[in-house]
Scaffold this motif. Structure first.
Motif, PDB file in Angstrom:
ATOM      1  N   LYS A   1       0.832  -1.217   0.000  1.00 39.77           N
ATOM      2  CA  LYS A   1       0.000   0.000   0.000  1.00 39.77           C
ATOM      3  C   LYS A   1       0.859   1.258   0.000  1.00 39.77           C
ATOM      4  O   LYS A   1       0.556   2.232  -0.687  1.00 39.77           O
ATOM      5  CB  LYS A   1      -0.923   0.004   1.217  1.00 39.77           C
ATOM      6  N   ILE A   2       1.906   1.237   0.792  1.00 41.77           N
ATOM      7  CA  ILE A   2       2.789   2.409   0.838  1.00 41.77           C
ATOM      8  C   ILE A   2       3.452   2.602  -0.515  1.00 41.77           C
ATOM      9  O   ILE A   2       3.567   3.718  -1.032  1.00 41.77           O
ATOM     10  CB  ILE A   2       3.848   2.230   1.954  1.00 41.77           C
TER      11      ILE A   2
ATOM     12  N   PHE B   1       2.008   6.322  -7.050  1.00 42.62           N
ATOM     13  CA  PHE B   1       0.887   7.017  -7.677  1.00 42.62           C
ATOM     14  C   PHE B   1       1.101   8.525  -7.656  1.00 42.62           C
ATOM     15  O   PHE B   1       0.929   9.222  -8.656  1.00 42.62           O
ATOM     16  CB  PHE B   1      -0.404   6.652  -6.930  1.00 42.62           C
ATOM     17  N   LEU B   2       1.502   9.049  -6.503  1.00 43.19           N
ATOM     18  CA  LEU B   2       1.612  10.501  -6.353  1.00 43.19           C
ATOM     19  C   LEU B   2       2.840  11.047  -7.077  1.00 43.19           C
ATOM     20  O   LEU B   2       2.793  12.132  -7.670  1.00 43.19           O
ATOM     21  CB  LEU B   2       1.628  10.885  -4.872  1.00 43.19           C
TER      22      LEU B   2
ATOM     23  N   LYS C   1       1.942  11.006 -10.760  1.00 41.39           N
ATOM     24  CA  LYS C   1       0.961  12.028 -11.097  1.00 41.39           C
ATOM     25  C   LYS C   1       1.616  13.386 -11.326  1.00 41.39           C
ATOM     26  O   LYS C   1       1.226  14.148 -12.198  1.00 41.39           O
ATOM     27  CB  LYS C   1      -0.073  12.113  -9.957  1.00 41.39           C
ATOM     28  N   HIS C   2       2.605  13.720 -10.499  1.00 46.79           N
ATOM     29  CA  HIS C   2       3.229  15.045 -10.566  1.00 46.79           C
ATOM     30  C   HIS C   2       4.668  14.970 -11.065  1.00 46.79           C
ATOM     31  O   HIS C   2       5.458  15.868 -10.811  1.00 46.79           O
ATOM     32  CB  HIS C   2       3.218  15.692  -9.184  1.00 46.79           C
ATOM     33  N   GLN C   3       4.995  13.894 -11.801  1.00 47.26           N
ATOM     34  CA  GLN C   3       6.406  13.618 -12.101  1.00 47.26           C
ATOM     35  C   GLN C   3       7.153  14.805 -12.705  1.00 47.26           C
ATOM     36  O   GLN C   3       8.259  15.144 -12.279  1.00 47.26           O
ATOM     37  CB  GLN C   3       6.479  12.417 -13.045  1.00 47.26           C
TER      38      GLN C   3
ATOM     39  N   ALA D   1      -5.752  10.223  -3.303  1.00 45.23           N
ATOM     40  CA  ALA D   1      -5.095   9.063  -3.908  1.00 45.23           C
ATOM     41  C   ALA D   1      -5.564   7.768  -3.267  1.00 45.23           C
ATOM     42  O   ALA D   1      -5.747   6.750  -3.946  1.00 45.23           O
ATOM     43  CB  ALA D   1      -3.579   9.208  -3.793  1.00 45.23           C
ATOM     44  N   ALA D   2      -5.752   7.813  -1.946  1.00 50.56           N
ATOM     45  CA  ALA D   2      -6.185   6.602  -1.239  1.00 50.56           C
ATOM     46  C   ALA D   2      -7.538   6.125  -1.768  1.00 50.56           C
ATOM     47  O   ALA D   2      -7.759   4.920  -1.955  1.00 50.56           O
ATOM     48  CB  ALA D   2      -6.270   6.883   0.268  1.00 50.56           C
TER      49      ALA D   2
END
Lengths: 313, 313, 313, 313, 313, 313
Positions: A127-128, A134-135, A138-140, A229-230
């Motif tokens: 999960k971590i 993901f985050l 998203k903002h890469q 995101a969660a």
């Protein structure tokens, strides 16, 4: 353009290119207008004045312009100033490389991405790992380009990712010495702690605060992003989410620095220390680079206005 | 069960029912165990001791039990204490009404819901209205039942909604006097400001902090909820969302009270004042109710430990 | 004189009248003297410079003079400045109205007096009513003309009485919502709380602190005045006197703001809040009037140096 | 009654008389009531317990009673305690002298009055002399009997006047070394600075705060008194009055200690220091008297909770 | 050279000599360099500007030069400034006395030495006397010449010894009033408390902080010196040594003023007060000397930025 | 003696040995004396009471005694307490090992000495190496045995050397990541920073503050020692000495924590962080060991009274 403004001596004359960081207008005692322009190259910033300025000059010498100047370095009350002889806007023939004006991290965006990705991929808690990945994904683009701050520390292109990279290496050292530390939690905390800055700040150069940045702050912005995101990842309500939100909320370590919660998890406490050490080493190194052994630095505002000594050892 | 514990005089004997709020065990100087039980009725709490306690008694006198006691009110170092003569667990025949043990708001859940809903329905800004309505509806049951805090102010059943109701009426008065105030923003801020408490706290009675409450706090919890709701309602990124998040983040007014941002919008500043006035009036009224004109109250911890005077006017 | 200085655009030229608020002299880099004069009209203040000033000019351009100027509005490092083309002292023919240069309350002295008097006349407690009436009558002229402060809030002609008027209306709203409040005590506290300013300050315009103001402060000055009035009215030693003295002494709410006692009476606590809300609304409204939606105000010193946002809602 | 309680050793048995300073009632683990009584003689206070107390005993052992006790000194967790063997109320035959129970200044009221009067009579400024004389005469009885505080320093009969007497002698020494000091102003400031305590405190023994003391404080009380006296003496508005009011208002030296103004006159600054030195020497001497060389004192609350060392020199 | 710069009126012209305290270079709006030189005589400092400065002038007008100037006193924004007509370096013929430029203590070095020595010789404790004598003798020359600080108080030649001399006389007065004070300890503490300044500061004129001064501070420097002296005198480990080290370590009285220990010995507490009183009287006297009765002084930074009033009494 | 007191469950009965850490005497409500003794084994401390104690018992149950007890673990208001059944002083036949009662570092004195010595031997700067070696050798025995503090962190036998060992390893990691750090300076700073504790504290067990410790503090004590050592080694006045003295003086990082100087050298700043991290990790690990995942620890006083959460990850 090899020699930078901070490498010249007081009194030295030179011809070079600069990026115009900001401009303000004034009226001199002879009743004529003048411009104070802040010029920037990779080594830093310097002020210059254009006297008896015409309306046309006002129009072209604006924030974001690139100029060619001939001038001489002066010391005005202990502060360097550029005395202009000539100035003009660059043309295509000048062949300047826009990137040459901006300080940037010592590692490339690719190197930084590779370094950070490696830490993510090695996370064991699914999960971590997913949440962090993901985050970052998203903002890469912004994550790899933005500075870590508008001033004080890591205020250069890719400063944010470089700060994270250094903190990860420091975190790894510390986690190896204190085995009770949960590496997944610590590394995810490091990677996410300042991610809200991609919304709080306006961009990689001439960086300012956005309205959202001013009203919410990067600390709350990233806590909210983790919440969103969660949901997207279907892990809403899991302890991993709460723990990471706690780490980012508490990473300034004190209420008066804008953390709504004090660190209440071991990794949160360590994250706060790692953030501090890396930021302070960055400020100290830059302040000390500019003085000789046996001298004291200028006062460093973000280090409680202290003036540091460089020993002759 | 008409007469409550705070209505008795010191020295008075009585037989009544109580809810057992908490229990701790100790060892007396005669080497025997005893229980200190905190008993609660609508008027407040009082401690009592069960000496020479048996294992069976320990088993039955637990948090959440309801008991019938015969006792006498004592003053122990300026603090009321109940000296027990008899105590037993209630039976079905006692016909006690569980609700009688818990203080509750002077308005019913229905009245509170109607009052708050009216303010929502009158909002002119569609986005603010939808967002507020969405979040109140989502948590409606808890919102109408929870206290506003575990202690200090409005710590009774429906305390949260009652606090909001009073703040709305106060906000309306102020907005009428200062017409530059945006009523939609102010009312939405009032309605949402403490909504995170439905996650931060454990429930309407024997209220404690949850793990999420301890690690994130109601301020961040509601800011995150607003973020999620904005996505769900398709208004993510709208200024209304940022403004409301700012109001809830800044409503404690100071960093040291856990707000990560100071109020930077007029309605945020006013919200902070309205919250304070209503909470303080609630604390002051209760402290002053217990003393006679010409006397000073007990020190009130949440009012900087001040002891207030009740004039003889 | 319809258009005011703060209604002009940068770069705009205009001819108008000003009151000279203050003058300082300097020496320019050409070794000649110049004057910096602060000009004032109802909309605010602006600095201008008179270069190469003669001894005669120095003599006539002094604090309190009224001048006619031709000039142009400049922006000097983010601060407006007036570039003078011509300046002269006004003559009788100019027919200027002295009052036009000073901002004043939106209500007339008569309206303010009527409003405040109504609250006094409605008081039921004889002693409180007499005491309040006595002190307002004694200082009536100054009370209706003075500003509430030299800067920050209500710093205009009749600012003191206007601040009291607004506080009374706010106090009435709050007292209606919280019926345990003693209206006589609260209204008298509001009316008297800043009355010491008629001694602390020098007058309605070009306001400065008096020696007594500096050494004793308006808080102690009014407490002493109440003491004297009580003797004169033969109510010395009555609880009403002590209660009102407590309200004025504690109305700043904190030791560090110059209150020798914290509020220890319910109405004292409320008075402190009402004073704060009205002062802050006044500051906020004026700061926000000068910016457009979507912008941040200048930093407001008396609001913890915050820069406020004006939402685009 | 020659030997005092603080002259006994732990474990020593004795028979003596005490004044009952305060009484609180409790319930023991055997369910019976007991009294904790604080007994006082000139050397200090000590607690004792009366177990299994009857209603009659409760009635007679009250604050202000004088008792004969037989007991033994114990050390309970580092605190002295009196273990009672017998206790009874004194009778006429016991021939106790009420004064023997109260610590008092080392000088008599007559000596103190003479000392202070001499300083007043030598004042050259007529207005200062008259004002000081007027206020001392008005409160002469209380001024010579009251303690300087309820605890911490000079909390004994005539403590107020003795504190003033010591400060006057210290002030005289300092004024002789720094001749720019205005002796009249300094001496009047010393004599008046704590005069408000005759209203703030309840009396010379079992001293408590009055309602006026709690709501206004001795600092404002004396400032108001000076204001009234000035009117009575026809010197209202004279600079002498303002200066003396400033001295008393500012003598605590800091806002957080309840002074609404910081010292802004040289003699006000010196007054603050003299007050501090004399109060601290009094506290230090008493704390150090109770320990042997080479030991540390108990923590002294009013000296920032420090524990002082008594050197073996 | 009888008349000093602070004795002239604004507008007055004069010809006199000055010591050049410091020089900074700037660029004027006409693009030419100028020097701002700070000139000093015994009465104080004043700034002047040399416009259109040549390279030769830059070379000769440096810190430590002595110059003859013809000029006129101006008031520039409330600050005195010297407008130069002529300036040149002094020659042998000018017969200036270097000492005339520096303020110095009102007593000669010989008088100060005699005064301090008398206190040492009268000490009864052999170890304290020897230790004090050893350290004063070791640094005798600097001890009698150095200022007590670079600014704020006693910042003149022999300021350190003069400050000690005044403190000793004040200490003697106080010790006579409070006989429990150990005079040897107090006097030795006074004599040694600032002795570290002979290492912390660079010398009697143009005084700066040394590297050791910046890194260690005079408080630790003298504690270390006492430690070394104790070894040399063979009294290492004696309580006298620890007590004197404690006095010097704690004499600033608070952690935030650089004392690593709070005063824990009676004489340490008194030393702190004596140091404060003498420093403050020095600052107050100088600030008040420059204003007339009825005026307020400039703000005094080291006195919490207060502006003091000089009464008209 | 394999099972320690903190390994028992509440209610469990056991027979074991303890070291008596401290004893206080009291009087029970039955008028008889009792002792509260604090018993210690390696796992921690626990209080027990001996009721109706005889004079003989008082004589033998003193600090430093070793006892055999039969008892049962109780929970008294959330705090563990030992209910004694039997207690006696150990005899030779009991064959207890004194060391078994004291917690100690996880490494032996020999291992710690070897680790620290290796860092010293590798120093390249001769003066730093000699100074460090000299001081460690001088106090070698105590350095390897003393705790790092009387409470809070590393308060066990060899805690001081173990704390230094961990800090050296952490310092090495950090210096490898930030190559501008001078390793000799940092390592010497780590090794010496708390060396003054061998004088400040009384010994390895039942540790208290010495008189010198209370009056001077370990920070000044080690600065003085370095001064003495420099003289002995003939390197007095060298920059190395000043730099190391600065590091030890500033290592608490803030004035209010007893550092008379803030860190002004890069290695001083880093030393402060390393000290903090190692102390905090030690406190956190111990607090978290005693709770289960999903629980909060007791409040940790030295960590701003926070209660930490142990995640269920």
């Amino acid at each position: 353009m090899s020699k930078k403004v901070y490498e010249y001596e007081v009194g030295e004359k030179f011809i070079t290119f600069f990026y115009v960081k900001s401009v303000t207008k004034g009226v001199a005692s002879n009743q004529k207008s003048f411009l104070t322009i802040t010029l920037q190259d990779q080594s830093g910033e310097i002020d210059a004045k254009i006297w008896d300025v015409t309306a046309e000059q006002e129009e072209i010498y604006k924030e974001g312009a690139v100029v060619k100047v001939e001038g001489e370095l002066h010391d005005y009350r202990g502060r360097l100033q550029l005395k202009l002889k000539q100035i003009r806007i660059v043309t295509e023939n000048d062949e300047v490389n826009f990137d040459d004006f901006f300080a940037r991290a010592p590692l490339s965006k690719e190197e930084l991405f590779e370094s950070i990705t490696k830490y993510i991929n090695n996370m064991k808690n699914e999960k971590i790992r997913k949440l962090t990945d993901f985050l970052v994904s998203k903002h890469q683009k912004e994550y790899l380009e933005y500075p870590a701050a508008t001033k004080n520390h890591h205020e250069f292109v890719s400063g944010l990712a470089y700060h994270v990279h250094c903190m990860l290496r420091l975190g790894e050292s510390i986690a190896n010495l204190y085995p009770s530390i949960n590496k997944d939690v610590l590394y995810a905390g490091i990677i996410l702690h300042d991610l809200g800055k991609v919304t709080e700040l306006s961009g990689p150069v001439s960086t300012k605060y956005t309205v959202e940045g001013n009203l919410l702050g990067h600390i709350s912005l990233i806590a909210i992003e983790i919440g969103n995101a969660a949901i997207e990842l279907g892990i809403e309500g899991e302890e991993e989410v709460t723990v990471l939100q706690h780490l980012v909320l508490s990473h300034h370590g004190k209420y008066e620095y804008g953390s709504p919660k004090l660190p209440l998890i071991k990794e949160a406490e360590i994250l706060h220390y790692i953030d501090n050490i890396d930021a302070k080493m960055n400020m100290l190194d830059r302040a000390l680079e500019r003085v000789e052994p046996g001298e004291f630095t200028e006062r460093v505002f973000a280090l409680e206005n202290r003036s540091f000594y460089k020993p002759k050892l």
